[in-house]
Design an enzyme around this catalytic site. Structure first.
Site, PDB file in Angstrom:
ATOM      1  N   TYR A  29      77.656  24.935  50.192  1.00  0.00           N
ATOM      2  CA  TYR A  29      79.007  24.408  49.939  1.00  0.00           C
ATOM      3  C   TYR A  29      79.060  23.675  48.600  1.00  0.00           C
ATOM      4  O   TYR A  29      79.898  23.994  47.745  1.00  0.00           O
ATOM      5  CB  TYR A  29      79.433  23.452  51.067  1.00  0.00           C
ATOM      6  CG  TYR A  29      80.628  22.592  50.715  1.00  0.00           C
ATOM      7  CD1 TYR A  29      81.887  23.159  50.503  1.00  0.00           C
ATOM      8  CD2 TYR A  29      80.505  21.199  50.568  1.00  0.00           C
ATOM      9  CE1 TYR A  29      82.987  22.367  50.164  1.00  0.00           C
ATOM     10  CE2 TYR A  29      81.591  20.408  50.235  1.00  0.00           C
ATOM     11  CZ  TYR A  29      82.829  20.998  50.029  1.00  0.00           C
ATOM     12  OH  TYR A  29      83.914  20.211  49.690  1.00  0.00           O
TER      13      TYR A  29
ATOM     14  N   THR B 270      84.564  17.685  45.059  1.00  0.00           N
ATOM     15  CA  THR B 270      83.844  16.772  45.947  1.00  0.00           C
ATOM     16  C   THR B 270      82.738  16.024  45.213  1.00  0.00           C
ATOM     17  O   THR B 270      82.213  16.513  44.205  1.00  0.00           O
ATOM     18  CB  THR B 270      83.219  17.606  47.087  1.00  0.00           C
ATOM     19  OG1 THR B 270      82.256  16.819  47.781  1.00  0.00           O
ATOM     20  CG2 THR B 270      82.485  18.836  46.569  1.00  0.00           C
ATOM     21  N   ASP B 271      82.341  14.878  45.764  1.00  0.00           N
ATOM     22  CA  ASP B 271      81.205  14.145  45.190  1.00  0.00           C
ATOM     23  C   ASP B 271      79.875  14.836  45.515  1.00  0.00           C
ATOM     24  O   ASP B 271      78.841  14.479  44.951  1.00  0.00           O
ATOM     25  CB  ASP B 271      81.179  12.687  45.695  1.00  0.00           C
ATOM     26  CG  ASP B 271      81.017  12.555  47.202  1.00  0.00           C
ATOM     27  OD1 ASP B 271      81.076  13.571  47.920  1.00  0.00           O
ATOM     28  OD2 ASP B 271      80.828  11.412  47.674  1.00  0.00           O
ATOM     29  N   GLU B 272      79.915  15.817  46.426  1.00  0.00           N
ATOM     30  CA  GLU B 272      78.658  16.461  46.839  1.00  0.00           C
ATOM     31  C   GLU B 272      78.025  17.269  45.698  1.00  0.00           C
ATOM     32  O   GLU B 272      76.849  17.610  45.761  1.00  0.00           O
ATOM     33  CB  GLU B 272      78.896  17.325  48.086  1.00  0.00           C
ATOM     34  CG  GLU B 272      79.463  16.495  49.224  1.00  0.00           C
ATOM     35  CD  GLU B 272      79.496  17.169  50.580  1.00  0.00           C
ATOM     36  OE1 GLU B 272      78.721  18.101  50.817  1.00  0.00           O
ATOM     37  OE2 GLU B 272      80.329  16.741  51.406  1.00  0.00           O
TER      38      GLU B 272
ATOM     39  N   LYS C 246      81.082  24.544  45.077  1.00  0.00           N
ATOM     40  CA  LYS C 246      82.073  23.650  44.455  1.00  0.00           C
ATOM     41  C   LYS C 246      81.623  23.271  43.030  1.00  0.00           C
ATOM     42  O   LYS C 246      82.439  23.194  42.115  1.00  0.00           O
ATOM     43  CB  LYS C 246      82.263  22.379  45.296  1.00  0.00           C
ATOM     44  CG  LYS C 246      82.972  22.583  46.625  1.00  0.00           C
ATOM     45  CD  LYS C 246      84.413  23.075  46.511  1.00  0.00           C
ATOM     46  CE  LYS C 246      85.366  22.049  45.955  1.00  0.00           C
ATOM     47  NZ  LYS C 246      86.781  22.509  46.025  1.00  0.00           N
TER      48      LYS C 246
HETATM   49  P1  NAD Z   1      90.197  22.293  54.827  1.00  0.00           P
HETATM   50  O1  NAD Z   1      89.070  23.172  55.209  1.00  0.00           O
HETATM   51  O2  NAD Z   1      90.794  21.379  55.855  1.00  0.00           O
HETATM   52  O3  NAD Z   1      91.406  23.170  54.247  1.00  0.00           O
HETATM   53  C1  NAD Z   1      91.200  24.230  53.364  1.00  0.00           C
HETATM   54  C2  NAD Z   1      92.492  25.034  53.283  1.00  0.00           C
HETATM   55  O4  NAD Z   1      92.292  26.111  52.360  1.00  0.00           O
HETATM   56  C3  NAD Z   1      92.918  25.646  54.610  1.00  0.00           C
HETATM   57  O5  NAD Z   1      94.297  25.457  54.811  1.00  0.00           O
HETATM   58  C4  NAD Z   1      92.596  27.126  54.441  1.00  0.00           C
HETATM   59  O6  NAD Z   1      93.439  27.980  55.196  1.00  0.00           O
HETATM   60  C5  NAD Z   1      92.793  27.321  52.942  1.00  0.00           C
HETATM   61  N1  NAD Z   1      92.009  28.440  52.413  1.00  0.00           N
HETATM   62  C6  NAD Z   1      90.688  28.712  52.639  1.00  0.00           C
HETATM   63  N2  NAD Z   1      90.338  29.849  51.996  1.00  0.00           N
HETATM   64  C7  NAD Z   1      91.442  30.288  51.333  1.00  0.00           C
HETATM   65  C8  NAD Z   1      91.706  31.404  50.486  1.00  0.00           C
HETATM   66  N3  NAD Z   1      90.755  32.290  50.196  1.00  0.00           N
HETATM   67  N4  NAD Z   1      92.945  31.532  49.972  1.00  0.00           N
HETATM   68  C9  NAD Z   1      93.931  30.637  50.264  1.00  0.00           C
HETATM   69  N5  NAD Z   1      93.745  29.573  51.075  1.00  0.00           N
HETATM   70  C10 NAD Z   1      92.510  29.402  51.607  1.00  0.00           C
HETATM   71  O7  NAD Z   1      89.667  21.470  53.567  1.00  0.00           O
HETATM   72  P2  NAD Z   1      89.979  19.973  53.118  1.00  0.00           P
HETATM   73  O8  NAD Z   1      89.020  19.081  53.798  1.00  0.00           O
HETATM   74  O9  NAD Z   1      91.432  19.716  53.213  1.00  0.00           O
HETATM   75  O10 NAD Z   1      89.542  20.049  51.584  1.00  0.00           O
HETATM   76  C11 NAD Z   1      90.475  20.439  50.580  1.00  0.00           C
HETATM   77  C12 NAD Z   1      89.799  20.412  49.230  1.00  0.00           C
HETATM   78  O11 NAD Z   1      89.290  19.121  48.966  1.00  0.00           O
HETATM   79  C13 NAD Z   1      88.595  21.359  49.138  1.00  0.00           C
HETATM   80  O12 NAD Z   1      88.593  21.956  47.865  1.00  0.00           O
HETATM   81  C14 NAD Z   1      87.393  20.453  49.321  1.00  0.00           C
HETATM   82  O13 NAD Z   1      86.264  20.969  48.650  1.00  0.00           O
HETATM   83  C15 NAD Z   1      87.897  19.175  48.687  1.00  0.00           C
HETATM   84  N6  NAD Z   1      87.305  17.930  49.226  1.00  0.00           N
HETATM   85  C16 NAD Z   1      87.271  17.690  50.559  1.00  0.00           C
HETATM   86  C17 NAD Z   1      86.748  16.493  51.037  1.00  0.00           C
HETATM   87  C18 NAD Z   1      86.729  16.154  52.501  1.00  0.00           C
HETATM   88  O14 NAD Z   1      86.154  15.141  52.895  1.00  0.00           O
HETATM   89  N7  NAD Z   1      87.345  16.933  53.367  1.00  0.00           N
HETATM   90  C19 NAD Z   1      86.251  15.538  50.129  1.00  0.00           C
HETATM   91  C20 NAD Z   1      86.311  15.827  48.747  1.00  0.00           C
HETATM   92  C21 NAD Z   1      86.853  17.022  48.310  1.00  0.00           C
HETATM   93  P1  TYD Z   2      80.552  16.165  57.735  1.00  0.00           P
HETATM   94  O1  TYD Z   2      81.778  15.575  58.370  1.00  0.00           O
HETATM   95  O2  TYD Z   2      80.169  17.561  58.078  1.00  0.00           O
HETATM   96  O3  TYD Z   2      80.724  15.976  56.155  1.00  0.00           O
HETATM   97  P2  TYD Z   2      79.660  16.232  54.946  1.00  0.00           P
HETATM   98  O4  TYD Z   2      78.501  16.973  55.469  1.00  0.00           O
HETATM   99  O5  TYD Z   2      80.468  17.047  53.990  1.00  0.00           O
HETATM  100  O6  TYD Z   2      79.314  14.872  54.430  1.00  0.00           O
HETATM  101  O7  TYD Z   2      79.312  15.247  58.098  1.00  0.00           O
HETATM  102  C1  TYD Z   2      79.284  13.870  57.766  1.00  0.00           C
HETATM  103  C2  TYD Z   2      77.914  13.337  58.112  1.00  0.00           C
HETATM  104  O8  TYD Z   2      77.746  13.381  59.550  1.00  0.00           O
HETATM  105  C3  TYD Z   2      76.772  14.173  57.560  1.00  0.00           C
HETATM  106  O9  TYD Z   2      75.684  13.290  57.217  1.00  0.00           O
HETATM  107  C4  TYD Z   2      76.352  15.056  58.712  1.00  0.00           C
HETATM  108  C5  TYD Z   2      76.620  14.183  59.926  1.00  0.00           C
HETATM  109  N1  TYD Z   2      76.996  14.882  61.166  1.00  0.00           N
HETATM  110  C6  TYD Z   2      76.329  14.578  62.376  1.00  0.00           C
HETATM  111  O10 TYD Z   2      75.390  13.753  62.416  1.00  0.00           O
HETATM  112  N2  TYD Z   2      76.734  15.224  63.500  1.00  0.00           N
HETATM  113  C7  TYD Z   2      77.730  16.159  63.511  1.00  0.00           C
HETATM  114  O11 TYD Z   2      78.042  16.742  64.580  1.00  0.00           O
HETATM  115  C8  TYD Z   2      78.415  16.446  62.271  1.00  0.00           C
HETATM  116  C9  TYD Z   2      79.520  17.449  62.208  1.00  0.00           C
HETATM  117  C10 TYD Z   2      78.012  15.773  61.125  1.00  0.00           C
END
Ligand code: NAD
Ligand code: TYD
Length: 351
Positions: free
Chosen positions: A158, A133-135, A162
């Site tokens: 989180y 992630t970019d975070e 990461k």
């Molecule tokens: P998600 O939470 O939707 O899915 C995570 C998946 O991992 C789920 O299917 C869960 O069952 C599985 N999982 C969790 N713990 C596990 C374990 N111990 N063993 C096996 N499987 C396990 O997450 P996502 O949003 O699809 O993100 C996927 C990846 O991309 C993550 O690594 C996240 O850090 C990264 N990412 C997400 C975003 C975003 O905006 N969602 C952005 C950048 C990077």
């Molecule tokens: P989120 O979807 O949790 O992603 P991330 O924290 O990883 O960026 O949140 C996106 C943005 O929205 C973040 O600035 C937090 C804000 N947010 C709210 O204002 N209200 C909410 O109920 C949630 C879930 C997030």
């Protein structure tokens, strides 16, 4: 059947993982895709219904923290590559309970690295692709962008977990020569995202006439990327990226939360045939998230210049598609929020 490659995708039942697995299965029928997922609250096999019967798809229920299980899995399938997405992914949950983030995101990643290092005695033709992630880069002020050389400065449990996993992946490359690639992506949105994240939470609450909680002053900024564009970028980097490199992936699509939610309100009112302005009345400013990062923005020029990648759709179109999908798929929403369907699938795959 003989396959050209056997790829382990972890977290393939989650939001981004399910889009990636669908893409790989359909674009590469000659690849065997093994989806390893623990099926936590965020993992749903329903996300993969359209592809679950394909002959090149295998599902394995398991925990990436379980080293013995991983050893058996590597012996069974002889993977040539890993695309690692499994993670605990929600910042608010990491604030409430950091330990599960440490276990899965850090310990689980090391267990996977160890399994790959041990099993791949010869690293020729192998790849460990870590999705991040970019975070990890921390928080920006009003201007500037994260590049691949921005110093790490994670600020939530989180992002710290990461960042730690990214460092360990790089350490395995430098210390043992493990072939790795890392990509760091901005906030994703689209179908199959668990409705605790901002966009699906808001759509669901508008539908149910519930308050729309905006943290703090609502001027926190995120760079939103359509999930299909992230899956396409991973596919491209996996095939054409340079070993040892990092690639930033972003939508060039910055929104302050409050502006994004207001646009969503308009779209959902329209789709539900409600009078204009109905949803906006539900906006409620609530207590801020502790340690809330002010702004994320990605400079994805390396990916554009080196691999010719660009996002395919921008926010208005993507938000409309997303809102429509959630409104059309209320059954999915009910299943994932009630947990009943998940329990059914979990039992099905219990060993
Ligand atoms: P998600 O939470 O939707 O899915 C995570 C998946 O991992 C789920 O299917 C869960 O069952 C599985 N999982 C969790 N713990 C596990 C374990 N111990 N063993 C096996 N499987 C396990 O997450 P996502 O949003 O699809 O993100 C996927 C990846 O991309 C993550 O690594 C996240 O850090 C990264 N990412 C997400 C975003 C975003 O905006 N969602 C952005 C950048 C990077
Ligand atoms: P989120 O979807 O949790 O992603 P991330 O924290 O990883 O960026 O949140 C996106 C943005 O929205 C973040 O600035 C937090 C804000 N947010 C709210 O204002 N209200 C909410 O109920 C949630 C879930 C997030």
């Amino acid at each position: 059947m003989n396959f050209d490659r056997t790829i382990l995708v972890t977290g393939g039942a989650g939001f981004i993982g399910s889009h990636l697995v669908q893409r790989l299965l359909t674009n590469y029928p000659n690849y065997r895709i093994v989806n390893l997922d623990k099926l936590t609250y965020a993992g749903n096999l329903e996300n993969l219904r359209e592809v679950e019967d394909l002959p090149n798809y295998v599902f394995e229920k398991g925990d990436i923290v379980d080293a013995a299980f991983l050893g058996d899995l590597f012996n069974k399938y002889d993977f040539d590559s890993v695309i690692h997405l499994a993670a605990e992914s929600h910042v608010d949950r990491s604030i409430a309970n950091p330990m599960s983030f440490i276990e899965t995101n850090i310990v689980g990643t090391v267990a996977l690295l160890n399994a790959a290092k041990y099993h791949w005695k010869d690293f020729e033709g192998k790849l460990f692709y870590h999705v991040s992630t970019d975070e990890v880069y921390g928080s920006l002020g009003e201007t500037g962008f994260f590049t691949e050389t921005t110093a790490y400065d994670p600020r939530s449990p989180y992002s710290a977990s990461k960042a730690s996993s990214d460092h360990l992946v790089r350490a395995y490359h430098h210390t043992y020569g493990l072939p790795i690639i890392i990509s760091n992506c901005s906030n994703n949105y689209g179908p199959y995202q668990f409705p605790e994240k901002l966009i699906p939470l808001m759509i669901n609450n508008i539908k149910n006439n519930k308050p729309l909680p905006i943290y703090g002053d609502g001027k926190y900024t995120r760079d939103w990327l359509w999930v299909g564009d992230h899956a396409a970028a991973i596919d491209l980097i996996f095939h054409e990226g340079e070993t040892g490199e990092t690639y930033n992936i972003g939508g060039n699509n910055e929104w302050k939360n409050i502006d994004l939610v207001k646009i969503l309100c308009q779209i959902v009112d329209e789709l539900l045939d409600r009078p204009a302005g109905s949803a906006e009345k539900l906006i409620t400013f609530v207590k801020d998230r502790p340690g809330h990062d002010r702004r994320y923005a990605i400079d994805a020029s390396k990916l554009k210049e080196e691999l010719n990648w660009e996002p395919s759709i921008q926010a208005e179109e993507g938000l409309r598609k997303t809102a429509k999908w959630y409104l059309d798929n209320s059954e999915w929403l009910e299943h994932v929020t009630s947990g009943a369907y998940k329990e059914y699938y979990t039992k099905m795959y219990e060993v």
